[in-house]
Structure formats: C-alpha cells, structure tokens
Design a protein around this motif. Structure first.
Motif, PDB file in Angstrom:
ATOM      1  N   GLY A 135       0.961  -1.276   0.022  1.00  0.00           N
ATOM      2  CA  GLY A 135      -0.039   0.173   0.058  1.00  0.00           C
ATOM      3  C   GLY A 135       0.901   1.220   0.011  1.00  0.00           C
ATOM      4  N   THR A 136       0.415   2.105   0.689  1.00  0.00           N
ATOM      5  CA  THR A 136       1.299   3.421   0.944  1.00  0.00           C
ATOM      6  C   THR A 136       1.910   3.370   2.336  1.00  0.00           C
ATOM      7  N   LYS A 137       2.772   4.413   2.346  1.00  0.00           N
ATOM      8  CA  LYS A 137       3.460   4.504   3.622  1.00  0.00           C
ATOM      9  C   LYS A 137       2.793   4.446   4.894  1.00  0.00           C
ATOM     10  N   ARG A 138       1.558   5.101   4.814  1.00  0.00           N
ATOM     11  CA  ARG A 138       0.909   5.037   5.967  1.00  0.00           C
ATOM     12  C   ARG A 138      -0.072   4.092   6.214  1.00  0.00           C
ATOM     13  N   LEU A 139      -0.461   3.332   5.207  1.00  0.00           N
ATOM     14  CA  LEU A 139      -1.744   2.298   5.319  1.00  0.00           C
ATOM     15  C   LEU A 139      -1.275   1.395   4.237  1.00  0.00           C
ATOM     16  N   GLN A 140      -1.254  -0.109   4.521  1.00  0.00           N
ATOM     17  CA  GLN A 140      -1.231  -1.187   3.772  1.00  0.00           C
ATOM     18  C   GLN A 140      -2.080  -2.076   3.839  1.00  0.00           C
ATOM     19  N   TYR A 141      -2.334  -2.928   2.941  1.00  0.00           N
ATOM     20  CA  TYR A 141      -3.385  -4.058   3.088  1.00  0.00           C
ATOM     21  C   TYR A 141      -2.454  -5.254   3.257  1.00  0.00           C
ATOM     22  N   LEU A 142      -2.834  -6.301   3.942  1.00  0.00           N
ATOM     23  CA  LEU A 142      -2.194  -7.490   3.768  1.00  0.00           C
ATOM     24  C   LEU A 142      -2.755  -8.390   2.387  1.00  0.00           C
ATOM     25  N   THR A 143      -1.683  -8.637   1.655  1.00  0.00           N
ATOM     26  CA  THR A 143      -2.049  -8.967   0.286  1.00  0.00           C
ATOM     27  C   THR A 143      -1.286 -10.584   0.254  1.00  0.00           C
ATOM     28  N   VAL A 144      -1.959 -11.323  -0.396  1.00  0.00           N
ATOM     29  CA  VAL A 144      -1.685 -12.645  -0.342  1.00  0.00           C
ATOM     30  C   VAL A 144      -1.568 -13.347  -1.825  1.00  0.00           C
ATOM     31  N   LEU A 145      -0.490 -13.727  -2.246  1.00  0.00           N
ATOM     32  CA  LEU A 145      -0.383 -14.095  -3.706  1.00  0.00           C
ATOM     33  C   LEU A 145      -0.208 -15.768  -3.587  1.00  0.00           C
ATOM     34  N   LYS A 146      -1.152 -16.321  -4.239  1.00  0.00           N
ATOM     35  CA  LYS A 146      -0.649 -17.843  -4.374  1.00  0.00           C
ATOM     36  C   LYS A 146      -0.208 -18.097  -5.776  1.00  0.00           C
ATOM     37  N   LYS A 147       0.734 -18.858  -5.968  1.00  0.00           N
ATOM     38  CA  LYS A 147       1.193 -19.136  -7.380  1.00  0.00           C
ATOM     39  C   LYS A 147       0.256 -20.842  -7.555  1.00  0.00           C
ATOM     40  N   ILE A 148      -0.611 -20.744  -8.763  1.00  0.00           N
ATOM     41  CA  ILE A 148      -1.171 -21.945  -8.783  1.00  0.00           C
ATOM     42  C   ILE A 148      -0.004 -22.821  -9.923  1.00  0.00           C
ATOM     43  N   ASN A 149      -0.408 -24.225 -10.110  1.00  0.00           N
ATOM     44  CA  ASN A 149       0.802 -25.149 -10.697  1.00  0.00           C
ATOM     45  C   ASN A 149       0.950 -24.544 -12.040  1.00  0.00           C
ATOM     46  N   ASP A 150       0.073 -24.115 -12.836  1.00  0.00           N
ATOM     47  CA  ASP A 150       0.812 -23.557 -13.809  1.00  0.00           C
ATOM     48  C   ASP A 150       1.357 -22.000 -13.953  1.00  0.00           C
ATOM     49  N   GLY A 151       1.707 -21.830 -12.892  1.00  0.00           N
ATOM     50  CA  GLY A 151       2.610 -20.347 -12.774  1.00  0.00           C
ATOM     51  C   GLY A 151       1.582 -19.230 -12.569  1.00  0.00           C
ATOM     52  N   LYS A 152       0.217 -19.452 -12.724  1.00  0.00           N
ATOM     53  CA  LYS A 152      -0.586 -18.186 -12.596  1.00  0.00           C
ATOM     54  C   LYS A 152      -0.580 -17.650 -11.284  1.00  0.00           C
ATOM     55  N   ILE A 153      -0.923 -16.198 -10.915  1.00  0.00           N
ATOM     56  CA  ILE A 153      -1.017 -16.110  -9.702  1.00  0.00           C
ATOM     57  C   ILE A 153      -2.335 -15.453  -9.283  1.00  0.00           C
ATOM     58  N   HIS A 154      -2.941 -15.873  -8.082  1.00  0.00           N
ATOM     59  CA  HIS A 154      -4.141 -15.530  -7.453  1.00  0.00           C
ATOM     60  C   HIS A 154      -3.792 -14.452  -6.377  1.00  0.00           C
ATOM     61  N   LYS A 155      -4.232 -13.319  -6.319  1.00  0.00           N
ATOM     62  CA  LYS A 155      -4.119 -12.329  -5.560  1.00  0.00           C
ATOM     63  C   LYS A 155      -5.400 -12.085  -4.654  1.00  0.00           C
ATOM     64  N   LYS A 156      -5.199 -11.973  -3.336  1.00  0.00           N
ATOM     65  CA  LYS A 156      -6.290 -11.706  -2.340  1.00  0.00           C
ATOM     66  C   LYS A 156      -6.209 -10.676  -1.237  1.00  0.00           C
ATOM     67  N   THR A 157      -6.708  -9.491  -1.269  1.00  0.00           N
ATOM     68  CA  THR A 157      -6.517  -8.326  -0.470  1.00  0.00           C
ATOM     69  C   THR A 157      -7.199  -8.505   0.592  1.00  0.00           C
ATOM     70  N   LEU A 158      -6.639  -8.473   1.959  1.00  0.00           N
ATOM     71  CA  LEU A 158      -7.273  -8.697   3.363  1.00  0.00           C
ATOM     72  C   LEU A 158      -7.326  -7.433   4.007  1.00  0.00           C
ATOM     73  N   ASP A 159      -6.839  -7.353   5.316  1.00  0.00           N
ATOM     74  CA  ASP A 159      -7.222  -6.537   6.129  1.00  0.00           C
ATOM     75  C   ASP A 159      -6.122  -5.055   6.130  1.00  0.00           C
ATOM     76  N   PRO A 160      -6.557  -4.120   6.445  1.00  0.00           N
ATOM     77  CA  PRO A 160      -5.545  -2.982   6.428  1.00  0.00           C
ATOM     78  C   PRO A 160      -4.658  -3.209   7.744  1.00  0.00           C
ATOM     79  N   VAL A 161      -3.449  -2.814   7.410  1.00  0.00           N
ATOM     80  CA  VAL A 161      -2.239  -2.864   8.460  1.00  0.00           C
ATOM     81  C   VAL A 161      -1.248  -1.903   8.365  1.00  0.00           C
TER      82      VAL A 161
END
Ligand code: SAH
Length: 197
Positions: free
Chosen positions: A154-180
C-alpha cells in the motif's frame, strides 16, 4: 492446542526484545527494536503465519528479520527458514538470539530482500514483514508452484495484507485482506527509490 499456538507458547517474545523494550512484551502491539524499526504485534504475526501455514516440509523466505521473533516461530513450524535483513546490526542481533535458542534450521543474509535469495529458491512460503508499494518480480519468481506469499502492500501510512498464491501453471491469484500498518521496506522496490507515495 494446535501447532501454531504451541509455537507461540514455546517462543518467548520478551527474550527477543531489546532491554529497554522488555516491559512491553505482553502488550499485543508493535514494539520498537532500534534503528527506527518495530517488531509487529504477535496477533498480526500469528495471522500471517496461519495464512502461510508452513509445515515441516516447507521452506520459508522471510524478508525483514528484525529482532528475530517471527524467524523463531517460522523455524519451529517449517523445515528451513531463509531470512534476509537489510540492517546488518539487526541481523547480528537476531542471529545471536536465534543461535542461543539452538534453532539450527535458519540461514541468514544481510541485503536487500526485494531481490530474494535466488540460490535457495523456489520457496514454499515468502513473508515480507515491512510495508511496500509493490511486490518485486524477483520474489514472485522465487515462489514455488502452490506457494504462498504474504506482504503488506500500500502506501507509507496504510497497507493491506496481500496474499499471492502461485497456481501449478504459474498463474498468480491475489487476495487483499485487512488494513495494517508496517514500517516501510527500504531498497529496490521500497520507498526510497523515488516511487510516489
Ligand atoms: N519480523 C520482524 C519485523 C521487523 S520490522 C520482527 O518481528 O522483528 C521490518 C524489518 O524489515 C526491519 O528490521 C527492517 O530493517 C527490515 N527491512 C526493511 N527493508 C528491507 C529490505 N529491503 N530487505 C530486507 N529487510 C528489510
């Protein structure tokens, strides 16, 4: 009690805090560890570790060793932890603490974690424990198939927990969770390279 809870019982946060901060060990809040850095609140570390869910077959890359508390928890829960810290004095501090606990499944490196640690890649889990504006391509490359990366983005003041999962074929799934709110990642894709906030 599950294995994550047990690891949190076994690893004493107070032991990792510098003397001047030891009185704060029970507070579930960030605590200063020197060099303008802080160690996160245990509940947030637990949340991130639960998302990564490392087991005794997993390799973990940790960016931002800090005082070494999270490193110790990861070492208890995984096969091997590779930890990279940009401030040499903090790495030495953490190494001293971790060695005295006889946690032997940790490799340490001083340097810019944005570059990852190609030599030992791919990693089943990657955890960035400082706030960044984006996740470096090198780190995404070094994530194993079916691997998970977690970072505050995110920014210097506020970020979001971000989760990347690499699927078998190399594709990336992205999920954005709570502010931190984390201290900022420095280096290549951190904030001190002219990136706008
Ligand atoms: N998990 C640590 C958190 C420390 S705070 C703990 O529990 O103590 C974030 C850490 O990231 C700091 O120690 C900081 O020096 C480190 N850091 C910042 N930018 C970095 C970079 N580019 N590469 C590696 N470490 C970095």
């Amino acid at each position: 009690m599950d294995r994550v809870e047990r690891a949190f019982m076994e690893i004493d946060r107070k032991f990792f805090l510098p003397d001047r901060a030891k009185r704060d060990f029970l507070r579930d809040s960030p605590v200063p560890i020197g060099y303008d850095q802080t160690t996160s609140q245990p509940s947030l570390i637990k949340k991130m570790i639960r998302i990564l869910n490392p087991d005794k077959n997993s390799t973990v890359l940790e960016i931002g060793t800090g005082c070494g508390y999270q490193t110790a928890l990861l070492a208890k829960l995984s096969k091997k932890v590779y930890t990279v810290e940009i401030i040499p004095e903090l790495l030495d501090y953490a190494r001293g603490k971790l060695n005295s606990l006889k946690l032997c499944n940790i490799d340490f490196k001083t340097g810019d974690g944005n570059l990852g640690w190609a030599e030992f890649s791919p990693f089943d889990s990657i955890i960035i424990s400082a706030g960044c504006s984006s996740i470096s391509a090198a780190l995404v490359d070094q994530l194993a198939a079916n691997g998970t990366l977690i970072a505050p983005v995110g920014t210097k003041r506020l970020q979001y927990l971000t989760v990347l999962k690499k699927i078998n074929d190399g594709k990336i799934h992205k999920k954005t969770l709570d502010p931190v709110s984390f201290v900022e990642l420095i280096g290549e894709t951190g904030w001190n390279n002219g990136n706008p906030e």
